[in-house]
Scaffold this active site. Structure first.
Site, PDB file in Angstrom:
ATOM      1  N   SER A  31       0.824  -1.213   0.000  1.00  0.00           N
ATOM      2  CA  SER A  31       0.000   0.000   0.000  1.00  0.00           C
ATOM      3  C   SER A  31       0.853   1.257   0.000  1.00  0.00           C
ATOM      4  CB  SER A  31      -0.909   0.005   1.239  1.00  0.00           C
ATOM      5  OG  SER A  31      -0.149  -0.164   2.424  1.00  0.00           O
ATOM      6  N   ASN A 118      -1.542  -2.563  13.458  1.00  0.00           N
ATOM      7  CA  ASN A 118      -3.009  -2.450  13.467  1.00  0.00           C
ATOM      8  C   ASN A 118      -3.478  -1.198  14.210  1.00  0.00           C
ATOM      9  OD1 ASN A 118      -2.761  -4.875  12.207  1.00  0.00           O
ATOM     10  ND2 ASN A 118      -3.581  -6.113  13.889  1.00  0.00           N
ATOM     11  N   HIS A 164     -41.555  21.810  -8.723  1.00  0.00           N
ATOM     12  CA  HIS A 164     -41.696  20.955  -9.913  1.00  0.00           C
ATOM     13  C   HIS A 164     -41.064  21.613 -11.139  1.00  0.00           C
ATOM     14  CE1 HIS A 164     -44.785  18.828  -7.501  1.00  0.00           C
ATOM     15  NE2 HIS A 164     -45.132  20.056  -7.137  1.00  0.00           N
ATOM     16  N   SER A 291     -16.467  25.239 -27.534  1.00  0.00           N
ATOM     17  CA  SER A 291     -16.657  24.010 -28.288  1.00  0.00           C
ATOM     18  C   SER A 291     -15.702  24.032 -29.468  1.00  0.00           C
ATOM     19  CB  SER A 291     -18.099  23.940 -28.776  1.00  0.00           C
ATOM     20  OG  SER A 291     -18.184  23.108 -29.907  1.00  0.00           O
ATOM     21  N   LYS A 297     -20.353  28.672 -28.513  1.00  0.00           N
ATOM     22  CA  LYS A 297     -20.598  27.990 -27.244  1.00  0.00           C
ATOM     23  C   LYS A 297     -19.698  28.428 -26.098  1.00  0.00           C
ATOM     24  CE  LYS A 297     -22.464  24.060 -26.991  1.00  0.00           C
ATOM     25  NZ  LYS A 297     -23.636  23.597 -26.266  1.00  0.00           N
ATOM     26  N   GLU A 304     -20.697  21.227 -14.297  1.00  0.00           N
ATOM     27  CA  GLU A 304     -21.052  19.907 -14.833  1.00  0.00           C
ATOM     28  C   GLU A 304     -20.155  18.821 -14.239  1.00  0.00           C
ATOM     29  OE1 GLU A 304     -22.263  19.831 -19.254  1.00  0.00           O
ATOM     30  OE2 GLU A 304     -21.055  21.622 -19.036  1.00  0.00           O
TER      31      GLU A 304
HETATM   32  N1  ARG Z   1      -0.986  -1.312   5.522  1.00  0.00           N
HETATM   33  C1  ARG Z   1      -1.839  -1.861   6.503  1.00  0.00           C
HETATM   34  C2  ARG Z   1      -3.206  -1.176   6.440  1.00  0.00           C
HETATM   35  O1  ARG Z   1      -3.324  -0.211   5.798  1.00  0.00           O
HETATM   36  C3  ARG Z   1      -1.261  -1.647   7.854  1.00  0.00           C
HETATM   37  C4  ARG Z   1      -1.710  -2.622   8.891  1.00  0.00           C
HETATM   38  C5  ARG Z   1      -1.194  -3.947   8.579  1.00  0.00           C
HETATM   39  N2  ARG Z   1      -1.471  -4.877   9.596  1.00  0.00           N
HETATM   40  C6  ARG Z   1      -1.371  -6.199   9.407  1.00  0.00           C
HETATM   41  N3  ARG Z   1      -1.666  -6.961  10.409  1.00  0.00           N
HETATM   42  N4  ARG Z   1      -1.023  -6.695   8.255  1.00  0.00           N
HETATM   43  O2  ARG Z   1      -4.181  -1.627   6.986  1.00  0.00           O
END
Ligand code: ARG
Length: 483
Positions: A31, A118, A164, A291, A297, A304
């Site tokens: 990530s 976590n 309406h 346009s 235009k 939009e």
């Molecule tokens: N990159 C992970 C997330 O965004 C971090 C936590 C990862 N924890 C784990 N037990 N793999 O959630």
């Protein structure tokens, strides 16, 4: 983990693993290329954690100093772009920790004492989002001020009010704009409420069950400003919930979706008002495009697109709700998927609010400081339109009620009057008194006052009504509230 060990993570997590991760799985699970956006929050929370570990005697003063020094360098490296983000190190947390260990050795390895990724990631996202919510609340205030600056000029500019999308009753343009001020004020309220539940500390939940180290969670909460209005630390009270709760993300996404829905309604009106059939307003050229084929235009691209982007923000809400649905306690890797929708929601909402403030209120002139180039209002076109659709028919009925007719009877009398006026292609106010009197004998000369647009506005003098005195009072209230 040493740098060497961390580098080898791509091959195996620990002695337990006998097979390296494939490149595809590594890319699939990583990530870092999006969550590196959390780096400031990650370092800030780590520093508070380290300070607390030291204060509690869990790590030494020397280790704490080394961590603080190392983190300061990492901060600079990330800021100046020299930090080497590694996909193999999966996410922002492991990248920063690995670099720290590379810089300061064992002290870096002690940072993770009593902590898990976590509770770390849950803390980081909350901390980051809190800052973004504050920016969004500021942008919402600015948009309200932009609307108010136009409204101030148009408390007596009459336009047709619609139900309406049929002409209903005259309202002032200011009154119409103030409806949006109300919406954006509620959006800001909602954001402030979401902020309260976002600003709570998961750190100390550890992986899921809490930790055996004597942490001082309140100390960390205070250090990173996770406190209420009275300075009381705000701490997640159940470790399982602490690591897995993403309510704040769903709530933020819901509040953002509602705000974008408001934006989409305003967009729709701007687009209609700008079309030749209405001709009520012009947007400054910088918010429109031409346009490639039709030279005449000028298209309202910005509203939009905003109307269109509402779809993606609402989509992210659906994504987050679905992400959380049915997840068992506690942390699951699913939760890594909370970030991209949140990031995109924040980016989309902030850009949209900024561009709308500018498009409506104009931009401050560098020399004079005065706002220029916002909405241009064609008051004449609005007034003409208000005169076209028998917008004062209700006023005539109210007039007859004042003369003693029951409202339902008055309604019927006016329907006849409108029918006749329609056949003559005239407004009610253009019918001679003698003609009006054929519908009811109680009608006298003073009827023309109530059939005028201004008379109609002034008559709606209840709190929240369109009468200029009411609208001016509302503008003053909003300005005081936003000051
Ligand atoms: N990159 C992970 C997330 O965004 C971090 C936590 C990862 N924890 C784990 N037990 N793999 O959630």
């Amino acid at each position: 983990m040493s740098q060497n060990q961390l580098d080898k993570k791509s091959q195996a997590w620990s002695a337990l693993f006998s097979e390296p991760m494939s490149e595809l799985v590594q890319r699939y699970t990583a990530s870092v290329f999006f969550d590196k956006r959390l780096w400031q929050a990650d370092i800030t929370a780590s520093l508070a954690h380290a300070e607390m570990l030291c204060h509690q005697g869990i790590i030494s003063k020397e280790d704490h100093n080394s961590i603080a020094k190392g983190m300061a360098q990492i901060w600079t490296e990330i800021e100046n772009g020299s930090f080497d983000w590694k996909l193999a190190l999966e996410d922002v947390h492991l990248n920063i920790e690995a670099r720290l260990t590379q810089l300061v050795g064992d002290a870096g390895k002690r940072l993770h004492t009593g902590r898990s990724r976590n509770d770390q990631v849950a803390t980081d996202v909350r901390l980051w989002l809190r800052g973004e919510i504050d920016l969004i609340i500021g942008l919402l205030s600015e948009l309200q001020r932009a609307l108010l600056s136009v409204a101030e000029q148009h408390t007596e500019t009459v336009m047709p009010g619609f139900t309406h999308l049929q002409v209903a009753q005259p309202v002032s343009f200011a009154h119409h704009l103030l409806a949006y001020v109300e919406m954006f004020a509620r959006d800001a309220e909602r954001m402030a409420d979401v902020r309260r539940r976002t600003n709570r500390l998961p750190l100390g939940s550890a992986a899921l069950a809490g930790t055996g180290y004597p942490l001082d969670r309140a100390r960390v909460a205070k250090a990173i400003g996770m406190v209420d209005a009275h300075g009381e630390p705000q701490i997640c009270q159940n470790s399982l919930d602490g690591v897995s709760d993403r309510d704040f993300a769903m709530e933020f996404s819901a509040a953002s979706s509602i705000c974008m829905v408001h934006i989409s309604r305003l967009s729709e009106e701007l687009i209609l008002w700008m079309s030749q059939n209405f001709g009520y307003i012009q947007l400054a050229d910088r918010f429109t495009t031409g346009s490639s084929i039709m030279p005449q235009k000028k298209n309202p691209d910005v509203p939009e697109l905003a109307r269109g982007k509402t779809g993606r923000v609402v989509g992210h809400l659906m994504g987050l709700l679905t992400l959380m649905k049915g997840q068992p306690l506690a942390y699951n890797k699913d939760n890594q998927e909370d970030k991209e929708p949140l990031f995109d929601t924040v980016d989309t909402l902030k850009d949209t609010l900024r561009i709308f403030s500018d498009m409506i209120g104009g931009e401050a002139n560098a020399q004079t400081g005065k706002k220029e180039g916002g909405l241009t209002v064609n008051a004449e076109a609005m007034e003409l339109a208000a005169k076209k659709g028998y917008a004062t028919a209700t006023d005539l009925a109210d007039y007859l009620v004042k003369k003693g007719l029951p409202f339902r009877d008055a309604h019927e009398v006016v329907a006849h009057a409108v029918k006749t006026a329609q056949t003559q292609d005239k407004d009610l106010s253009e019918l001679p008194l003698a003609t009006l009197q054929t519908f009811h004998a109680a009608i006298e000369q003073d009827v023309f006052e109530c059939l005028s647009l201004v008379g109609s506005l002034n008559a709606r003098n209840t709190l929240g009504g369109t009468a200029p005195v009411q609208v001016k009072a509302q503008i003053a209230r909003h300005l005081a509230r936003l000051a």
